[in-house]
Design a protein around this motif. Structure first.
Motif, PDB file in Angstrom:
ATOM      1  N   HIS A 211       0.787  -1.226   0.000  1.00 24.94           N
ATOM      2  CA  HIS A 211       0.000   0.000   0.000  1.00 24.94           C
ATOM      3  C   HIS A 211       0.822   1.281   0.000  1.00 24.94           C
ATOM      4  CE1 HIS A 211      -3.138  -2.814   0.436  1.00 24.94           C
ATOM      5  NE2 HIS A 211      -3.086  -2.962   1.745  1.00 24.94           N
ATOM      6  N   ASP A 212       2.119   1.227   0.341  1.00 22.03           N
ATOM      7  CA  ASP A 212       2.888   2.470   0.341  1.00 22.03           C
ATOM      8  C   ASP A 212       3.503   2.772  -1.023  1.00 22.03           C
ATOM      9  OD1 ASP A 212       4.885   0.542   0.305  1.00 22.03           O
ATOM     10  OD2 ASP A 212       6.189   1.601   1.710  1.00 22.03           O
ATOM     11  N   LEU A 213       3.255   1.920  -1.995  1.00 25.15           N
ATOM     12  CA  LEU A 213       3.695   2.236  -3.347  1.00 25.15           C
ATOM     13  C   LEU A 213       2.803   3.337  -3.912  1.00 25.15           C
ATOM     14  CD1 LEU A 213       4.322  -1.362  -4.752  1.00 25.15           C
ATOM     15  CD2 LEU A 213       5.993   0.240  -3.821  1.00 25.15           C
ATOM     16  N   SER A 214       3.354   4.130  -4.807  1.00 24.14           N
ATOM     17  CA  SER A 214       2.593   5.255  -5.343  1.00 24.14           C
ATOM     18  C   SER A 214       1.418   4.753  -6.167  1.00 24.14           C
ATOM     19  CB  SER A 214       3.502   6.126  -6.214  1.00 24.14           C
ATOM     20  OG  SER A 214       3.932   5.402  -7.350  1.00 24.14           O
ATOM     21  N   THR A 215       0.452   5.620  -6.388  1.00 21.80           N
ATOM     22  CA  THR A 215      -0.729   5.247  -7.164  1.00 21.80           C
ATOM     23  C   THR A 215      -0.536   5.499  -8.652  1.00 21.80           C
ATOM     24  OG1 THR A 215      -1.670   7.440  -6.769  1.00 21.80           O
ATOM     25  CG2 THR A 215      -2.294   5.673  -5.249  1.00 21.80           C
ATOM     26  N   GLY A 216       0.599   6.108  -9.030  1.00 17.67           N
ATOM     27  CA  GLY A 216       0.902   6.293 -10.445  1.00 17.67           C
ATOM     28  C   GLY A 216       1.842   5.206 -10.921  1.00 17.67           C
ATOM     29  N   ASN A 217       2.624   5.507 -11.955  1.00 16.42           N
ATOM     30  CA  ASN A 217       3.597   4.537 -12.442  1.00 16.42           C
ATOM     31  C   ASN A 217       4.693   4.342 -11.401  1.00 16.42           C
ATOM     32  OD1 ASN A 217       2.148   4.443 -14.792  1.00 16.42           O
ATOM     33  ND2 ASN A 217       3.491   5.821 -15.917  1.00 16.42           N
ATOM     34  N   ILE A 218       5.062   3.105 -11.121  1.00 17.03           N
ATOM     35  CA  ILE A 218       6.084   2.810 -10.123  1.00 17.03           C
ATOM     36  C   ILE A 218       7.082   1.817 -10.698  1.00 17.03           C
ATOM     37  CG2 ILE A 218       4.549   3.199  -8.161  1.00 17.03           C
ATOM     38  CD1 ILE A 218       4.328   0.147  -7.913  1.00 17.03           C
ATOM     39  N   LYS A 219       8.250   1.757 -10.066  1.00 13.20           N
ATOM     40  CA  LYS A 219       9.280   0.811 -10.465  1.00 13.20           C
ATOM     41  C   LYS A 219       9.762   0.051  -9.238  1.00 13.20           C
ATOM     42  CE  LYS A 219      11.006   3.392 -14.466  1.00 13.20           C
ATOM     43  NZ  LYS A 219      12.204   3.984 -15.123  1.00 13.20           N
ATOM     44  N   ILE A 220       9.909  -1.253  -9.376  1.00 10.26           N
ATOM     45  CA  ILE A 220      10.445  -2.103  -8.313  1.00 10.26           C
ATOM     46  C   ILE A 220      11.646  -2.836  -8.881  1.00 10.26           C
ATOM     47  CG2 ILE A 220       9.994  -4.032  -6.749  1.00 10.26           C
ATOM     48  CD1 ILE A 220       7.033  -3.322  -6.892  1.00 10.26           C
ATOM     49  N   LEU A 221      12.761  -2.763  -8.175  1.00 10.96           N
ATOM     50  CA  LEU A 221      13.991  -3.412  -8.624  1.00 10.96           C
ATOM     51  C   LEU A 221      14.181  -4.701  -7.839  1.00 10.96           C
ATOM     52  CD1 LEU A 221      16.208  -2.509 -10.664  1.00 10.96           C
ATOM     53  CD2 LEU A 221      17.563  -1.802  -8.690  1.00 10.96           C
ATOM     54  N   ILE A 222      14.342  -5.817  -8.538  1.00 12.82           N
ATOM     55  CA  ILE A 222      14.643  -7.088  -7.884  1.00 12.82           C
ATOM     56  C   ILE A 222      16.025  -7.528  -8.335  1.00 12.82           C
ATOM     57  CG2 ILE A 222      14.038  -9.520  -7.647  1.00 12.82           C
ATOM     58  CD1 ILE A 222      11.163  -8.820  -8.002  1.00 12.82           C
ATOM     59  N   LYS A 223      16.943  -7.641  -7.388  1.00 18.41           N
ATOM     60  CA  LYS A 223      18.283  -8.093  -7.734  1.00 18.41           C
ATOM     61  C   LYS A 223      18.316  -9.613  -7.833  1.00 18.41           C
ATOM     62  CE  LYS A 223      20.781  -4.116  -5.890  1.00 18.41           C
ATOM     63  NZ  LYS A 223      21.910  -3.651  -5.056  1.00 18.41           N
ATOM     64  N   GLU A 224      19.196 -10.095  -8.703  1.00 20.35           N
ATOM     65  CA  GLU A 224      19.330 -11.540  -8.888  1.00 20.35           C
ATOM     66  C   GLU A 224      19.685 -12.229  -7.573  1.00 20.35           C
ATOM     67  OE1 GLU A 224      21.234 -12.234 -13.235  1.00 20.35           O
ATOM     68  OE2 GLU A 224      22.548 -11.428 -11.716  1.00 20.35           O
ATOM     69  N   GLY A 225      19.467 -13.532  -7.533  1.00 18.66           N
ATOM     70  CA  GLY A 225      19.948 -14.319  -6.406  1.00 18.66           C
ATOM     71  C   GLY A 225      18.883 -15.124  -5.706  1.00 18.66           C
ATOM     72  N   GLY A 226      17.625 -14.703  -5.787  1.00 22.22           N
ATOM     73  CA  GLY A 226      16.572 -15.435  -5.099  1.00 22.22           C
ATOM     74  C   GLY A 226      16.002 -16.544  -5.958  1.00 22.22           C
ATOM     75  N   VAL A 252       8.541  -3.981 -12.940  1.00 28.23           N
ATOM     76  CA  VAL A 252       9.466  -4.779 -12.134  1.00 28.23           C
ATOM     77  C   VAL A 252      10.698  -5.055 -12.981  1.00 28.23           C
ATOM     78  CG1 VAL A 252       9.852  -6.988 -10.989  1.00 28.23           C
ATOM     79  CG2 VAL A 252       7.659  -5.814 -10.728  1.00 28.23           C
ATOM     80  N   THR A 253      11.856  -4.659 -12.475  1.00 27.46           N
ATOM     81  CA  THR A 253      13.111  -4.821 -13.207  1.00 27.46           C
ATOM     82  C   THR A 253      14.009  -5.810 -12.485  1.00 27.46           C
ATOM     83  OG1 THR A 253      13.028  -2.565 -14.074  1.00 27.46           O
ATOM     84  CG2 THR A 253      15.169  -3.655 -14.079  1.00 27.46           C
ATOM     85  N   ILE A 254      14.481  -6.815 -13.212  1.00 27.70           N
ATOM     86  CA  ILE A 254      15.459  -7.753 -12.673  1.00 27.70           C
ATOM     87  C   ILE A 254      16.837  -7.176 -12.955  1.00 27.70           C
ATOM     88  CG2 ILE A 254      16.269 -10.131 -12.648  1.00 27.70           C
ATOM     89  CD1 ILE A 254      13.323  -9.808 -11.885  1.00 27.70           C
ATOM     90  N   LEU A 285       7.523  -6.146 -17.096  1.00 31.32           N
ATOM     91  CA  LEU A 285       8.651  -6.923 -16.587  1.00 31.32           C
ATOM     92  C   LEU A 285       9.860  -6.645 -17.464  1.00 31.32           C
ATOM     93  CD1 LEU A 285       9.996  -9.093 -14.816  1.00 31.32           C
ATOM     94  CD2 LEU A 285       8.999 -10.826 -16.330  1.00 31.32           C
ATOM     95  N   VAL A 286      10.946  -6.175 -16.844  1.00 33.42           N
ATOM     96  CA  VAL A 286      12.161  -5.818 -17.572  1.00 33.42           C
ATOM     97  C   VAL A 286      13.321  -6.636 -17.026  1.00 33.42           C
ATOM     98  CG1 VAL A 286      13.787  -3.982 -18.146  1.00 33.42           C
ATOM     99  CG2 VAL A 286      11.337  -3.475 -17.987  1.00 33.42           C
ATOM    100  N   VAL A 287      14.021  -7.341 -17.905  1.00 27.45           N
ATOM    101  CA  VAL A 287      15.245  -8.042 -17.529  1.00 27.45           C
ATOM    102  C   VAL A 287      16.402  -7.170 -17.994  1.00 27.45           C
ATOM    103  CG1 VAL A 287      16.597 -10.155 -17.703  1.00 27.45           C
ATOM    104  CG2 VAL A 287      14.093 -10.267 -17.803  1.00 27.45           C
ATOM    105  N   GLN A 288      17.091  -6.569 -17.042  1.00 23.33           N
ATOM    106  CA  GLN A 288      18.123  -5.584 -17.332  1.00 23.33           C
ATOM    107  C   GLN A 288      19.341  -6.216 -18.004  1.00 23.33           C
ATOM    108  OE1 GLN A 288      20.175  -3.440 -13.995  1.00 23.33           O
ATOM    109  NE2 GLN A 288      18.690  -1.845 -14.503  1.00 23.33           N
ATOM    110  N   LYS A 289      20.116  -5.397 -18.691  1.00 27.03           N
ATOM    111  CA  LYS A 289      21.330  -5.870 -19.343  1.00 27.03           C
ATOM    112  C   LYS A 289      22.228  -6.586 -18.337  1.00 27.03           C
ATOM    113  CE  LYS A 289      25.308  -4.351 -22.065  1.00 27.03           C
ATOM    114  NZ  LYS A 289      26.041  -3.199 -22.654  1.00 27.03           N
ATOM    115  N   ASP A 290      22.740  -7.744 -18.734  1.00 30.91           N
ATOM    116  CA  ASP A 290      23.636  -8.599 -17.945  1.00 30.91           C
ATOM    117  C   ASP A 290      22.921  -9.367 -16.836  1.00 30.91           C
ATOM    118  OD1 ASP A 290      25.863  -7.816 -19.445  1.00 30.91           O
ATOM    119  OD2 ASP A 290      26.225  -6.083 -18.150  1.00 30.91           O
TER     120      ASP A 290
END
Length: 371
Positions: A211-226, A252-254, A285-290
């Motif tokens: 619920h604390d994410l903004s109500t507009g466009n948002i970005k969440i970064l997930i780092k590799e490893g899980g 959501v960006t990996i 869903l975005v898989v970042q370079k590398d």
């Protein structure tokens, strides 16, 4: 009480897959079993999956190693229940008798090269007429819940509390190593070595759930490893990006991180009705370079059967600038990826989607583009 059919009917055989998750020094279920296993102290992490075929007509079960990253290295194993101890001198199956309603737990110790012994499964069970219910030691599978989370930190804490309870780490909040999911500016970093086992509904990344994410466009970064896996008896998606009720798009960006890729595993469980990842109409869903994202071992051949690995909805988006691997998934349409009409699946720069061993019942073993 065991239920049996005696007259002219073949024995009912119930098959169950144990998600074998080895844990360093996991607490065993009973003192008596600890005594029996004294010479096999488990101090290493190893992953092996077993099937149990229960024959309720003669109170026996065939236990067979079938999966897991360490299966090729398994040399032999011991099975312990309330009713005794059985040894398999090879990686083949072993028949366990007295496997009936008196059995309340199973412990399996695997033996590997260089004298490595590991507890590859420990769980409470109930056996009733050839049907097995498994409750792993340390509690049940991760439950997402229906009320959502007030903050991203609260969302991350739900993983940390579950992980340390389930795997019996002995750690408390604030101890080094307790946090396997951390938050920085609403970005999530997963560093869990053992899987997060989802057992009731998808992990939803959206303002509707956090619920604390903004109500507009948002970005969440997930780092590799899980890594996230499907629990036995759970048939829905593991990860959902965005929600149809959101006002904006959740991206959501990996991101690249030293170590293992971010992996979602369907555990090859029958009866599944969803892909591993649902990218909704309000999701990206975005898989970042590398960076590397892996979706594997999902059998979505029931229901609509849209997408084994990833489903991209109308107006949803999948962008691969790094590497996406879709391995050994199945669906009616799009074994690897299902792209709905109006959805977008693109690669950018050196981005690469690698398909391996995916199948489709009707069309598109790797990707299906709906018109």
């Amino acid at each position: 009480m065991d239920k049996r059919t005696d007259s002219g009917v073949s024995p009912v055989i119930g098959t169950f897959l144990l998600l074998a998750l080895s844990v360093v020094m996991i607490t065993l279920v009973t003192i008596s079993v600890m005594g029996i296993m004294g010479s096999y102290t488990p101090v290493y992490e190893r992953s092996v999956g077993f099937t149990i075929d229960v024959n309720s007509s003669n109170d026996s079960a065939l236990i067979t190693p079938v999966s897991g990253t360490d299966l090729p290295f398994l040399q032999s194993y011991d099975v312990y229940t309330d009713n005794g101890h059985w040894y398999s001198p090879s990686p083949g199956g072993v028949t366990v008798d007295k496997f009936n309603s008196t059995v309340t737990f199973i412990n399996i110790v695997g033996h590997f090269p260089e004298y490595v012994n590991a507890l590859v499964f420990s769980g409470k069970v109930a056996v009733e007429g050839g049907v097995i219910v498994v409750v792993p030691a340390g509690g049940g599978y991760y439950v997402v819940g229906t009320d959502g989370y007030n903050t991203t930190t609260e969302f991350a804490d739900s993983f940390n509390e579950w992980y340390n309870t389930y795997y019996n780490t002995g750690l408390n909040p604030g101890d080094p190593g307790y946090d396997v999911v951390t938050v920085s500016n609403k970005d999530l970093e997963f560093s869990n070595e053992n899987p997060i086992i989802v057992g009731d509904q998808p992990i939803e990344l959206s303002p509707d759930n956090i619920h604390d994410l903004s109500t507009g466009n948002i970005k969440i970064l997930i780092k590799e490893g899980g890594n996230i896996v499907r629990a036995p008896g759970y048939y829905d998606a593991l990860l959902q990006i965005g929600n149809a009720s959101d006002h904006g798009v959740t991206q959501v960006t990996i991101e690249k991180k030293a170590g293992a890729p971010f992996t979602l595993n369907g555990s090859n469980i029958d009866g599944v009705t969803s892909p591993l990842i649902m990218v909704t109409s309000k999701g990206s869903l975005v898989v970042q370079k590398d960076a590397t994202l892996i979706v594997e071992n999902n059998l979505n051949v029931n229901g609509d059967g849209f997408g084994g690995g990833i489903y991209v909805a109308n107006n949803g988006e999948l962008v691969v600038s790094g590497t996406l691997r879709a391995n050994s998934n199945s669906a009616k349409y799009g074994g690897g990826i299902y792209k709905a009409s109006g959805g977008s699946v693109t690669t950018q720069g050196t981005g690469n989607i690698i398909y391996s061993g995916n199948t489709a019942v009707i069309a598109g073993p790797n990707i299906y583009n709906a018109l």
